[in-house]
Enzyme design. Structure first.
Site, PDB file in Angstrom:
ATOM      1  N   CYS A 165       0.868  -1.182   0.000  1.00  0.00           N
ATOM      2  CA  CYS A 165       0.000   0.000   0.000  1.00  0.00           C
ATOM      3  C   CYS A 165       0.901   1.228   0.000  1.00  0.00           C
ATOM      4  CB  CYS A 165      -0.899  -0.006   1.232  1.00  0.00           C
ATOM      5  SG  CYS A 165      -1.999   1.430   1.365  1.00  0.00           S
ATOM      6  N   TYR A 242      -7.725   7.335   6.202  1.00  0.00           N
ATOM      7  CA  TYR A 242      -8.861   6.405   6.205  1.00  0.00           C
ATOM      8  C   TYR A 242      -9.535   6.301   7.567  1.00  0.00           C
ATOM      9  CZ  TYR A 242      -7.461   5.016   1.545  1.00  0.00           C
ATOM     10  OH  TYR A 242      -7.160   5.031   0.209  1.00  0.00           O
TER      11      TYR A 242
END
Length: 424
Positions: A165, A242
Site C-alpha cells: 500500500c 482512512y
C-alpha cells in the site's frame, strides 16, 4: 528479469513505468509484461510505456497481452493491480451505502466488502496461473484493494505473496518534507491493518520527532488527514486519512452526500490520461497522473521487489502475516507494519504494545475482515452466500445493526450479482 503487471491497462501503470525507468539500477528489468483484457487500454498504456522506456534509455522490452498464461509464463515477479467492474463498480461502492446511512468507500465499510467479494476469486485465479506457469519461487505483490483481505486470501491458499500500500510511503515523504530531510533518514512507527493505520512515531536518524511535530505543526498535520487537531493531540499520534471514516463518520457521510463522488472525478482524469497516452509525442509521465492517486506507488514497489529478489534485509512497511506481532489477533491475520524484507519473504519487526483503544478498533475490523474473506470464498448456495454477507456487514464497526446489515445486503447484491457466481 521478467516482471508482469496484471491489470497492466490501468491508467496507474505509467506511474510504475516511470519508477522502473528511474530506478533501473535498483531493479533491472529485462521484460515488462502488461496483462489486461481491455484491448484499447492495454495498447494505449503499452505504447506510452514503451516511449517512456525509450526516452529514459531503458534497455528492457515491454510486451502487452490479454493472455494471462503468456503474461505470467517464466515471470520472476507478478504485480496485481485489479479493479473488477472498473470505475463503474467503484462509483456504486461509493454511493449505494448512503441509502442505509453508511459511508460509501471502495476499501472499507459496505463498499469495501463489495470490492472484496468481486476481487478475491479473480485474484486467486490469477495466483493459480502464477503457481503453474511462472518461475518456481516467483513472488506475487498485491496492490489490489482491499489489500489486507486479498493478501490473506493469497497466503491462506499457499501463494508466495506480500501486500503493498502507498499510505506509509506517502506519510514518510510528507514527514520528510516537513522536516526538510531526505526520505532515507525518516522511518515510521506505522502499525495497524491496511487502511486502518496510525503513525505512532517518526524517527529522524533514529530519534522520534513526532512529539515535537505534534506540538509545532499540529494544524498542518490535522489538515493533512482532515481530522480535528484535538483528536491528534488526544491520540498522541497521526491516524491515516482512512480513519476519517471511523472518527468522523457522520461528517464524512454528509460531505459525500453533497459532493461529487471520487469515482466520477477519477473517470474524468482517466479520460484525459487515455487521450494523452494515445498521443505519440507523449513519452513521459503526464502531470495529470498525480490526480489519479497512487503517489509514490512505483518507489514502494521497486524497493519491495528489489529487496525480495536481492535479499537486502532492509525494513519496509508491508502487509504481512501477523505471527504474534499483535497478540490480540490470530497469527494468520494480515497486518500492515514495518517488516524485514529478504529472499525468504517479509517478517514483521517487533512493535511496542498498542493502547487499548487501538487494539479494540483493530480487533473489531479484523473480525469483519475474516468474515468478509469467508463470504468472498463462498461457492455454495445463494441463501448461504447472503447469510455470510449479512454477517460480515453486521460485524463491521461502521454498520453494527441488523436492520442496516439486511438493507445493505440487499443493496450490495443488487449492484454486484453479475460478479458473484453464487448470486446470479
Amino acid at each position: 528479469m521478467k516482471l508482469t503487471v496484471i491489470g497492466g491497462g490501468s491508467t496507474y501503470t505509467p506511474e510504475l513505468t516511470d519508477g522502473f525507468s528511474r530506478l533501473r539500477d535498483v531493479l533491472p528489468i529485462d521484460e515488462l509484461w502488461l496483462v489486461d483484457p481491455d484491448d484499447e487500454r492495454r495498447e494505449l498504456v503499452a505504447g506510452v510505456s514503451r516511449r517512456m522506456f525509450a526516452r529514459a534509455g531503458h534497455p528492457g522490452r515491454i510486451r502487452a497481452t490479454a493472455d494471462l498464461v503468456e503474461g505470467v509464463a517464466d515471470a520472476d515477479v507478478v504485480l496485481i493491480q485489479l479493479r473488477i467492474g472498473g470505475q463503474a463498480a467503484r462509483l456504486g461502492d461509493e454511493t449505494w451505502p448512503h441509502e442505509a446511512c453508511c459511508i460509501g468507500q471502495e476499501t472499507t465499510g459496505p463498499g469495501g466488502l463489495a470490492k472484496a467479494l468481486r476481487t478475491v476469486p479473480v485474484v486467486l485465479e490469477v495466483a493459480e496461473a502464477v503457481r503453474r506457469h511462472a518461475k518456481p519461487g516467483a513472488w506475487i505483490v498485491d496492490f489490489t484493494n482491499p489489500v489486507g483481505i486479498v493478501t490473506r486470501a493469497l497466503l491462506q491458499a499457499g501463494h508466495r505473496a506480500v501486500g503493498l500500500c502507498n499510505v506509509a510511503i506517502g506519510f514518510q515523504r510528507r514527514f520528510a518534507r516537513l522536516l526538510d530531510a531526505d526520505p532515507s533518514r525518516v522511518r515510521l512507527d506505522h502499525v495497524g491493518l491496511n487502511h486502518l493505520t496510525w503513525e505512532r512515531g517518526v524517527l529522524l536518524d533514529g530519534t522520534d520527532v513526532l512529539p515535537s511535530l505534534l506540538q509545532d505543526r499540529l494544524p498542518e498535520l490535522a489538515a493533512e488527514v482532515e481530522l480535528p487537531a484535538p483528536l491528534l493531540e488526544t491520540l498522541g499520534m497521526v491516524p491515516s486519512y482512512y480513519l476519517r471514516y471511523f472518527y468522523a463518520h457522520d461528517r464524512v457521510l454528509d460531505e459525500q452526500r453533497h459532493e461529487r463522488p471520487r469515482a466520477a472525478q477519477v473517470m474524468d482524469v482517466e479520460r484525459e490520461l487515455l487521450r494523452l497516452y494515445a498521443d505519440p509525442s507523449v513519452d513521459e509521465k503526464p502531470a495529470v497522473l498525480s490526480e489519479r492517486g497512487g503517489a509514490f506507488y512505483s518507489e514502494a514497489a521497486v524497493d519491495l521487489i528489489a529487496s525480495l529478489l536481492s535479499d537486502r534485509g532492509d525494513v519496509q512497511v508491508a502487509n504481512v502475516r501477523n505471527d504474534g506481532l499483535l497478540p490480540f489477533l490470530p497469527d494468520d491475520h494480515v497486518i500492515e507494519a514495518p517488516a524485514m524484507i529478504g529472499a525468504d519473504g517479509p517478517v514483521a519487526v517487533p512493535v511496542a504494545p498498542l493502547p487499548a483503544d487501538l487494539q479494540g478498533l483493530i480487533g473489531h475490523v479484523a473480525g469483519y475482515e475474516r468474515l468478509a474473506l469467508d463470504a468472498a470464498l463462498h461457492t455454495g448456495s445463494a441463501a448461504r452466500g447472503r447469510q455470510l454477507v449479512e454477517h460480515a456487514l453486521l460485524a463491521h464497526p461502521l454498520v453494527g445493526q441488523w436492520d442496516r446489515a439486511e438493507r445493505l445486503a440487499d443493496l450490495l447484491l443488487a449492484r454486484n450479482a453479475e460478479h458473484l457466481a453464487w448470486a446470479r
